[in-house]
Scaffold this motif. Sequence first.
Motif, PDB file in Angstrom:
ATOM      1  N   PRO A  76      13.898   9.704   2.595  1.00  0.00           N
ATOM      2  CA  PRO A  76      13.728  11.161   2.482  1.00  0.00           C
ATOM      3  C   PRO A  76      13.535  11.607   1.033  1.00  0.00           C
ATOM      4  N   ILE A  77      12.862  12.720   0.857  1.00  0.00           N
ATOM      5  CA  ILE A  77      12.636  13.271  -0.487  1.00  0.00           C
ATOM      6  C   ILE A  77      13.905  14.004  -0.906  1.00  0.00           C
ATOM      7  N   GLU A  78      14.848  13.232  -1.457  1.00  0.00           N
ATOM      8  CA  GLU A  78      16.150  13.799  -1.801  1.00  0.00           C
ATOM      9  C   GLU A  78      16.765  13.182  -3.056  1.00  0.00           C
ATOM     10  N   HIS A  79      16.023  12.309  -3.724  1.00  0.00           N
ATOM     11  CA  HIS A  79      16.574  11.590  -4.874  1.00  0.00           C
ATOM     12  C   HIS A  79      16.016  12.153  -6.177  1.00  0.00           C
ATOM     13  N   ASP A  80      16.879  12.263  -7.179  1.00  0.00           N
ATOM     14  CA  ASP A  80      16.436  12.740  -8.488  1.00  0.00           C
ATOM     15  C   ASP A  80      15.449  11.764  -9.123  1.00  0.00           C
ATOM     16  N   ILE A  81      15.647  10.461  -8.853  1.00  0.00           N
ATOM     17  CA  ILE A  81      14.775   9.429  -9.415  1.00  0.00           C
ATOM     18  C   ILE A  81      14.617   8.325  -8.373  1.00  0.00           C
ATOM     19  N   LEU A  82      13.395   7.811  -8.230  1.00  0.00           N
ATOM     20  CA  LEU A  82      13.139   6.573  -7.499  1.00  0.00           C
ATOM     21  C   LEU A  82      12.116   5.772  -8.301  1.00  0.00           C
ATOM     22  N   ARG A  83      12.465   4.536  -8.600  1.00  0.00           N
ATOM     23  CA  ARG A  83      11.565   3.683  -9.369  1.00  0.00           C
ATOM     24  C   ARG A  83      11.472   2.315  -8.710  1.00  0.00           C
ATOM     25  N   VAL A 135      14.961  -0.122  -4.374  1.00  0.00           N
ATOM     26  CA  VAL A 135      14.381   0.706  -5.429  1.00  0.00           C
ATOM     27  C   VAL A 135      15.509   1.126  -6.361  1.00  0.00           C
ATOM     28  N   ILE A 136      15.131   1.463  -7.581  1.00  0.00           N
ATOM     29  CA  ILE A 136      16.101   2.006  -8.535  1.00  0.00           C
ATOM     30  C   ILE A 136      16.166   3.513  -8.294  1.00  0.00           C
ATOM     31  N   THR A 137      17.360   4.022  -8.094  1.00  0.00           N
ATOM     32  CA  THR A 137      17.541   5.446  -7.857  1.00  0.00           C
ATOM     33  C   THR A 137      18.409   6.032  -8.957  1.00  0.00           C
ATOM     34  N   GLY A 138      18.399   7.345  -9.088  1.00  0.00           N
ATOM     35  CA  GLY A 138      19.165   7.972 -10.157  1.00  0.00           C
ATOM     36  C   GLY A 138      19.601   9.377  -9.823  1.00  0.00           C
ATOM     37  N   LYS A 139      20.633   9.795 -10.530  1.00  0.00           N
ATOM     38  CA  LYS A 139      21.121  11.172 -10.420  1.00  0.00           C
ATOM     39  C   LYS A 139      21.149  11.791 -11.803  1.00  0.00           C
ATOM     40  N   PHE A 145       5.435   0.134  -0.504  1.00  0.00           N
ATOM     41  CA  PHE A 145       5.632   1.545  -0.155  1.00  0.00           C
ATOM     42  C   PHE A 145       4.860   2.430  -1.119  1.00  0.00           C
ATOM     43  N   PHE A 146       4.881   3.721  -0.866  1.00  0.00           N
ATOM     44  CA  PHE A 146       4.339   4.731  -1.777  1.00  0.00           C
ATOM     45  C   PHE A 146       5.506   5.570  -2.287  1.00  0.00           C
ATOM     46  N   ILE A 147       5.569   5.761  -3.594  1.00  0.00           N
ATOM     47  CA  ILE A 147       6.569   6.650  -4.173  1.00  0.00           C
ATOM     48  C   ILE A 147       5.993   8.066  -4.183  1.00  0.00           C
ATOM     49  N   ILE A 148       6.727   8.993  -3.594  1.00  0.00           N
ATOM     50  CA  ILE A 148       6.270  10.385  -3.535  1.00  0.00           C
ATOM     51  C   ILE A 148       7.250  11.280  -4.290  1.00  0.00           C
ATOM     52  N   LYS A 149       6.704  12.367  -4.849  1.00  0.00           N
ATOM     53  CA  LYS A 149       7.514  13.335  -5.584  1.00  0.00           C
ATOM     54  C   LYS A 149       7.134  14.736  -5.110  1.00  0.00           C
ATOM     55  N   ASP A 202       8.747  18.874  -5.482  1.00  0.00           N
ATOM     56  CA  ASP A 202       9.778  19.788  -6.003  1.00  0.00           C
ATOM     57  C   ASP A 202      10.782  19.032  -6.872  1.00  0.00           C
ATOM     58  N   ASN A 203      10.259  18.088  -7.669  1.00  0.00           N
ATOM     59  CA  ASN A 203      11.057  17.302  -8.624  1.00  0.00           C
ATOM     60  C   ASN A 203      12.070  16.375  -7.954  1.00  0.00           C
ATOM     61  N   LEU A 204      11.888  16.083  -6.679  1.00  0.00           N
ATOM     62  CA  LEU A 204      12.698  15.087  -5.990  1.00  0.00           C
ATOM     63  C   LEU A 204      11.779  13.988  -5.468  1.00  0.00           C
ATOM     64  N   PHE A 205      12.366  12.779  -5.275  1.00  0.00           N
ATOM     65  CA  PHE A 205      11.575  11.608  -4.919  1.00  0.00           C
ATOM     66  C   PHE A 205      11.945  11.079  -3.535  1.00  0.00           C
ATOM     67  N   GLY A 206      10.956  10.468  -2.883  1.00  0.00           N
ATOM     68  CA  GLY A 206      11.161   9.765  -1.626  1.00  0.00           C
ATOM     69  C   GLY A 206      10.134   8.654  -1.517  1.00  0.00           C
ATOM     70  N   LEU A 207      10.090   7.991  -0.344  1.00  0.00           N
ATOM     71  CA  LEU A 207       9.146   6.904  -0.117  1.00  0.00           C
ATOM     72  C   LEU A 207       8.417   7.111   1.204  1.00  0.00           C
ATOM     73  N   LEU A 208       7.144   6.670   1.218  1.00  0.00           N
ATOM     74  CA  LEU A 208       6.370   6.525   2.447  1.00  0.00           C
ATOM     75  C   LEU A 208       6.076   5.048   2.645  1.00  0.00           C
ATOM     76  N   ASP A 209       5.993   4.604   3.911  1.00  0.00           N
ATOM     77  CA  ASP A 209       5.627   3.214   4.142  1.00  0.00           C
ATOM     78  C   ASP A 209       4.114   3.062   4.052  1.00  0.00           C
ATOM     79  N   ASN A 210       3.599   1.872   4.342  1.00  0.00           N
ATOM     80  CA  ASN A 210       2.168   1.622   4.188  1.00  0.00           C
ATOM     81  C   ASN A 210       1.313   2.350   5.216  1.00  0.00           C
ATOM     82  N   SER A 211       1.954   2.860   6.241  1.00  0.00           N
ATOM     83  CA  SER A 211       1.234   3.681   7.221  1.00  0.00           C
ATOM     84  C   SER A 211       1.434   5.166   6.947  1.00  0.00           C
ATOM     85  N   PHE A 212       1.997   5.474   5.781  1.00  0.00           N
ATOM     86  CA  PHE A 212       2.217   6.838   5.300  1.00  0.00           C
ATOM     87  C   PHE A 212       3.246   7.594   6.135  1.00  0.00           C
ATOM     88  N   ARG A 213       4.157   6.840   6.768  1.00  0.00           N
ATOM     89  CA  ARG A 213       5.273   7.460   7.477  1.00  0.00           C
ATOM     90  C   ARG A 213       6.475   7.551   6.544  1.00  0.00           C
TER      91      ARG A 213
END
Length: 568
Positions: free
Chosen positions: A448-455, A463-467, A427-431, A433-444
């Motif tokens: 959702p971009i709603e997590h304080d942390i995604l690693r 994925v490792i997520t955080g608040k 996947f692709f990790i996207i950030k 407005d200081n929130l994180f989400g993921l895109l798949d390999n086709s960039f879909r």
Amino acid sequence: MKLKYTFFCILCVTTLLAQKKLNYNHKGELSKQEYQQLLDAKKYQVLSAFDTVSTKPLLVYAIFLKNNKFGIIDDTAKEITPAIYEGIEGMNISYTTVMFGFHENFPVKIGKKYGLISNKGKSILPVEYDYIYCEQKRSIKRKHKKEVVIDSVVVADKGNEKYLFSPQGKLIKKIVQEPNKSQETVEEYREYNYPSRTLTEKNTTPKEITSHGNIIKKLDNGYVIVEAKVENKYYYQGLVELAGNKLVLPIVHSSLIVSQKDRLIAVKDKKYNLYNTKGELILKETYEGIESFNKIYRIKKEGKTAIFDLDLNQKTDFIYDSFSSSGPDFMVARKGETVGVIDTYGNETIPFIYDEIEAYFNRYGSGMAFFKVTKNKNKGIISTKGELLTEIIYDEIIPECTIEEPSFHSEPTMPIDHDYDKKNNQFFIIKKDNLFGLLDNSFRPLIPIEHDILRKSFHKDFVITGKKAANRNSTTLSLLKIKNNTAILPYEYDYFKYLGGTYFMIYQKSLMGVCDFEGKLIIPMGNCRDLSDRYYYNYIYQGLNKIDGRKSYFIIDYQGTMIDLSNK
């Protein structure tokens, strides 16, 4: 009466198991029902999957644990060995030669001593040696366990003695290894910080010289580049025709660099020019820089660079300020405040409308995968033709395959090669407005971009997520299952590490434990000193895993049955 009936049923099951081949799948795994019947009948604690250890004769074995000891059974449930071993090294499929084929004999371990048994369970050497290994008769082809590996010799160590046995256990040779006291002394006080070479040492290697200076490079046409100290101050370079010892280019150049088409880039007083390898001047004027790159020259004048072909035809004006990522057929270039891409003919293939462009090459293929671009401080991905693959709206966008292991003390870092692996990228990790989400390999959108942390977690399904706390000074972590965007643990942990199999190691302040993929703590949280305290996962036998730590040791089979062998 009930006791007799129970005993009769167990006896029937045992007899039945011994009479016919067990029914297992292509992985060597029994069904849950047959697995449980076998454990109940034989009083086993755990059972590995079945594995073919020999094809001639055909031998299909599994490892069982009984009374905290290992033994071997075949696929009719007949016990090849009793449960008496701490380890059956010859069937260990991890970090041994068994990774590429089973041997005809198996080293076994009781306590800290080793012995040897045949693959039919016969004792070859008693369990009294410090270590035993077998050397094969022929090289092992990378065909995992297709046929038994025929051994030529068995090597057994005991104290300072080494024994060589035949595969049948006959002593061939005994070697007494006398300790070398002088050698031990040298090893004990050896200095491993090697001193730098002195000037005398550097000059001990004879150099080829001419009357004009030392030869530092021979050219193919009988000319050589020489180097000599001028006015007893600095070394300069010149060109000499070797046959006649004729100085063709005077020794006044800070460097002479062999370039394309038998040319030399000559640098003198920070000015650049081109000569052929016979010393004949090619360019009429000097420049601020000349760089040979792939099939072109990049020539600098009045602070700007232009592209020339190999015949020195000018392909662009002197308009470029700098170059960054480059490949065989493209260059990322900067003009003033904007960045674009040109090919080796000087044509603009990506317009100069971006603030930054970063090229991602294919890790295991040729050419580029895509460009990451920055415009008005926002990032996105474009194709090598300049087509938008994502919107240019993100604070950051990073392919998962280019991220190194997250550090407990810092943000994830990029690996050295920085290349894109399409086959293994998850996947692709996207950030934004200081929130994180993921895109798949086709960039879909994937998460959702709603997590304080995604690693990155190093398992494709998590994925490792955080608040972040209200004061934003602290963060608590959990594991997020990508498929349903659901945390499998409460947000109360400090660090995670994927162990292998279906297990994560988890930290919480000064506590450490292990959870499975459902968030169940299979090893409860216990005190640890620091992050150097950790668990290790090992796939030891087919369908049988080991998790061990500084004080703990657990065996887990493919049905999820886990036995604690800590300090036992």
